[in-house]
Motif scaffolding. Sequence first.
Motif, PDB file in Angstrom:
ATOM      1  N   ILE A 154      34.651  30.630  30.342  1.00  0.00           N
ATOM      2  CA  ILE A 154      34.946  31.888  31.025  1.00  0.00           C
ATOM      3  C   ILE A 154      33.692  32.760  31.028  1.00  0.00           C
ATOM      4  O   ILE A 154      32.812  32.604  30.186  1.00  0.00           O
ATOM      5  CB  ILE A 154      36.111  32.667  30.374  1.00  0.00           C
ATOM      6  N   THR A 155      33.634  33.659  31.989  1.00  0.00           N
ATOM      7  CA  THR A 155      32.609  34.686  32.041  1.00  0.00           C
ATOM      8  C   THR A 155      33.317  36.021  32.231  1.00  0.00           C
ATOM      9  O   THR A 155      34.095  36.183  33.180  1.00  0.00           O
ATOM     10  CB  THR A 155      31.626  34.451  33.205  1.00  0.00           C
ATOM     11  N   VAL A 156      33.091  36.952  31.322  1.00  0.00           N
ATOM     12  CA  VAL A 156      33.690  38.285  31.437  1.00  0.00           C
ATOM     13  C   VAL A 156      32.955  39.040  32.542  1.00  0.00           C
ATOM     14  O   VAL A 156      31.723  39.079  32.580  1.00  0.00           O
ATOM     15  CB  VAL A 156      33.609  39.045  30.103  1.00  0.00           C
ATOM     16  N   VAL A 157      33.723  39.630  33.449  1.00  0.00           N
ATOM     17  CA  VAL A 157      33.151  40.307  34.614  1.00  0.00           C
ATOM     18  C   VAL A 157      33.218  41.822  34.491  1.00  0.00           C
ATOM     19  O   VAL A 157      32.247  42.518  34.763  1.00  0.00           O
ATOM     20  CB  VAL A 157      33.881  39.849  35.908  1.00  0.00           C
ATOM     21  N   ASP A 158      34.373  42.335  34.088  1.00  0.00           N
ATOM     22  CA  ASP A 158      34.583  43.788  34.093  1.00  0.00           C
ATOM     23  C   ASP A 158      35.405  44.189  32.870  1.00  0.00           C
ATOM     24  O   ASP A 158      36.417  43.562  32.570  1.00  0.00           O
ATOM     25  CB  ASP A 158      35.314  44.192  35.381  1.00  0.00           C
ATOM     26  N   VAL A 159      34.935  45.211  32.178  1.00  0.00           N
ATOM     27  CA  VAL A 159      35.639  45.742  31.011  1.00  0.00           C
ATOM     28  C   VAL A 159      35.665  47.263  31.163  1.00  0.00           C
ATOM     29  O   VAL A 159      34.637  47.915  31.048  1.00  0.00           O
ATOM     30  CB  VAL A 159      34.933  45.341  29.691  1.00  0.00           C
ATOM     31  N   ASP A 160      36.841  47.812  31.448  1.00  0.00           N
ATOM     32  CA  ASP A 160      37.001  49.246  31.650  1.00  0.00           C
ATOM     33  C   ASP A 160      38.255  49.704  30.886  1.00  0.00           C
ATOM     34  O   ASP A 160      39.320  49.876  31.476  1.00  0.00           O
ATOM     35  CB  ASP A 160      37.124  49.549  33.149  1.00  0.00           C
ATOM     36  N   PRO A 161      38.124  49.865  29.546  1.00  0.00           N
ATOM     37  CA  PRO A 161      39.301  50.208  28.745  1.00  0.00           C
ATOM     38  C   PRO A 161      39.839  51.596  29.087  1.00  0.00           C
ATOM     39  O   PRO A 161      39.040  52.488  29.311  1.00  0.00           O
ATOM     40  CB  PRO A 161      38.785  50.172  27.311  1.00  0.00           C
ATOM     41  N   PRO A 162      41.116  51.796  29.097  1.00  0.00           N
ATOM     42  CA  PRO A 162      42.192  50.811  29.010  1.00  0.00           C
ATOM     43  C   PRO A 162      42.763  50.478  30.374  1.00  0.00           C
ATOM     44  O   PRO A 162      43.966  50.236  30.509  1.00  0.00           O
ATOM     45  CB  PRO A 162      43.230  51.544  28.164  1.00  0.00           C
ATOM     46  N   ARG A 163      41.930  50.434  31.396  1.00  0.00           N
ATOM     47  CA  ARG A 163      42.430  50.280  32.762  1.00  0.00           C
ATOM     48  C   ARG A 163      42.256  48.896  33.371  1.00  0.00           C
ATOM     49  O   ARG A 163      43.091  48.477  34.175  1.00  0.00           O
ATOM     50  CB  ARG A 163      41.753  51.298  33.682  1.00  0.00           C
ATOM     51  N   ARG A 164      41.159  48.195  33.022  1.00  0.00           N
ATOM     52  CA  ARG A 164      40.868  46.973  33.765  1.00  0.00           C
ATOM     53  C   ARG A 164      40.069  45.997  32.915  1.00  0.00           C
ATOM     54  O   ARG A 164      39.127  46.386  32.221  1.00  0.00           O
ATOM     55  CB  ARG A 164      40.069  47.352  35.010  1.00  0.00           C
ATOM     56  N   PHE A 165      40.454  44.728  32.995  1.00  0.00           N
ATOM     57  CA  PHE A 165      39.703  43.639  32.377  1.00  0.00           C
ATOM     58  C   PHE A 165      39.707  42.485  33.367  1.00  0.00           C
ATOM     59  O   PHE A 165      40.756  42.123  33.903  1.00  0.00           O
ATOM     60  CB  PHE A 165      40.335  43.199  31.056  1.00  0.00           C
ATOM     61  N   ALA A 166      38.527  41.921  33.621  1.00  0.00           N
ATOM     62  CA  ALA A 166      38.436  40.809  34.570  1.00  0.00           C
ATOM     63  C   ALA A 166      37.503  39.736  34.026  1.00  0.00           C
ATOM     64  O   ALA A 166      36.499  40.037  33.375  1.00  0.00           O
ATOM     65  CB  ALA A 166      37.926  41.310  35.924  1.00  0.00           C
ATOM     66  N   MET A 167      37.878  38.482  34.316  1.00  0.00           N
ATOM     67  CA  MET A 167      37.042  37.354  33.909  1.00  0.00           C
ATOM     68  C   MET A 167      37.158  36.232  34.942  1.00  0.00           C
ATOM     69  O   MET A 167      38.132  36.147  35.684  1.00  0.00           O
ATOM     70  CB  MET A 167      37.448  36.853  32.532  1.00  0.00           C
ATOM     71  N   ARG A 168      36.139  35.390  34.947  1.00  0.00           N
ATOM     72  CA  ARG A 168      36.114  34.224  35.824  1.00  0.00           C
ATOM     73  C   ARG A 168      36.367  32.982  35.000  1.00  0.00           C
ATOM     74  O   ARG A 168      35.962  32.905  33.846  1.00  0.00           O
ATOM     75  CB  ARG A 168      34.766  34.112  36.526  1.00  0.00           C
ATOM     76  N   TRP A 169      37.037  31.994  35.635  1.00  0.00           N
ATOM     77  CA  TRP A 169      37.312  30.717  34.992  1.00  0.00           C
ATOM     78  C   TRP A 169      37.550  29.655  36.055  1.00  0.00           C
ATOM     79  O   TRP A 169      37.502  29.962  37.239  1.00  0.00           O
ATOM     80  CB  TRP A 169      38.469  30.847  34.023  1.00  0.00           C
ATOM     81  N   ILE A 170      37.796  28.434  35.646  1.00  0.00           N
ATOM     82  CA  ILE A 170      38.033  27.283  36.515  1.00  0.00           C
ATOM     83  C   ILE A 170      36.803  27.005  37.376  1.00  0.00           C
ATOM     84  O   ILE A 170      36.859  26.973  38.606  1.00  0.00           O
ATOM     85  CB  ILE A 170      39.306  27.444  37.392  1.00  0.00           C
ATOM     86  N   ALA A 171      35.675  26.819  36.717  1.00  0.00           N
ATOM     87  CA  ALA A 171      34.431  26.408  37.382  1.00  0.00           C
ATOM     88  C   ALA A 171      34.311  24.886  37.278  1.00  0.00           C
ATOM     89  O   ALA A 171      34.947  24.267  36.416  1.00  0.00           O
ATOM     90  CB  ALA A 171      33.228  27.073  36.711  1.00  0.00           C
ATOM     91  N   PRO A 172      33.493  24.269  38.131  1.00  0.00           N
ATOM     92  CA  PRO A 172      33.277  22.820  38.010  1.00  0.00           C
ATOM     93  C   PRO A 172      32.713  22.466  36.626  1.00  0.00           C
ATOM     94  O   PRO A 172      32.007  23.270  36.007  1.00  0.00           O
ATOM     95  CB  PRO A 172      32.249  22.526  39.107  1.00  0.00           C
ATOM     96  N   ASP A 173      33.039  21.266  36.160  1.00  0.00           N
ATOM     97  CA  ASP A 173      32.560  20.802  34.854  1.00  0.00           C
ATOM     98  C   ASP A 173      31.059  20.996  34.726  1.00  0.00           C
ATOM     99  O   ASP A 173      30.302  20.689  35.651  1.00  0.00           O
ATOM    100  CB  ASP A 173      32.894  19.321  34.652  1.00  0.00           C
TER     101      ASP A 173
END
Length: 149
Positions: A60-79
């Motif tokens: 995973i790669t964490v994209v956005d951290v805005d406590p306590p409103r928003r958290f976003a991450m990327r996943w499911i990338a090619p091996d």
Amino acid sequence: MEFGKLEREIHIDAAPEVVFDVVSRPEHIKMWWSDDASFEPEPGAVGELVWDVPDVVESITVVDVDPPRRFAMRWIAPDGQLPDAGNSLLITFELEPSGDGTILHLTESGWREKGWEAAVLEKAFHEHEHGWDTFLPLLRSYASSVVAR
């Protein structure tokens, strides 16, 4: 059916600060979603989500951290590739106060950008729908049991 964006919304009987911790901190994520998790909840941080059955490790790669409103991450990338804007799905948890609780809006996007053939896309999309329909009630129950720190 359009497979561009998967969306879910649930109400949780916990404050946004608690729900934010539950969706953004590894020690909480492994209580409702993956069997293990390791990452720092900071933009740009790279880590892993691990499921024991089946034996799956997702970067995973964490994209956005805005406590306590928003958290976003990327996943499911090619091996062998780290998740980024061009090769992965984006999970966004948006939190909105609602009385004594929180409305959690989940969006999983990036489906068309994966470049999968139609049958693969449809199968993966439905697997994720089923997954979120399973894990979001667990998130709701777990978050409701967590005491604000």
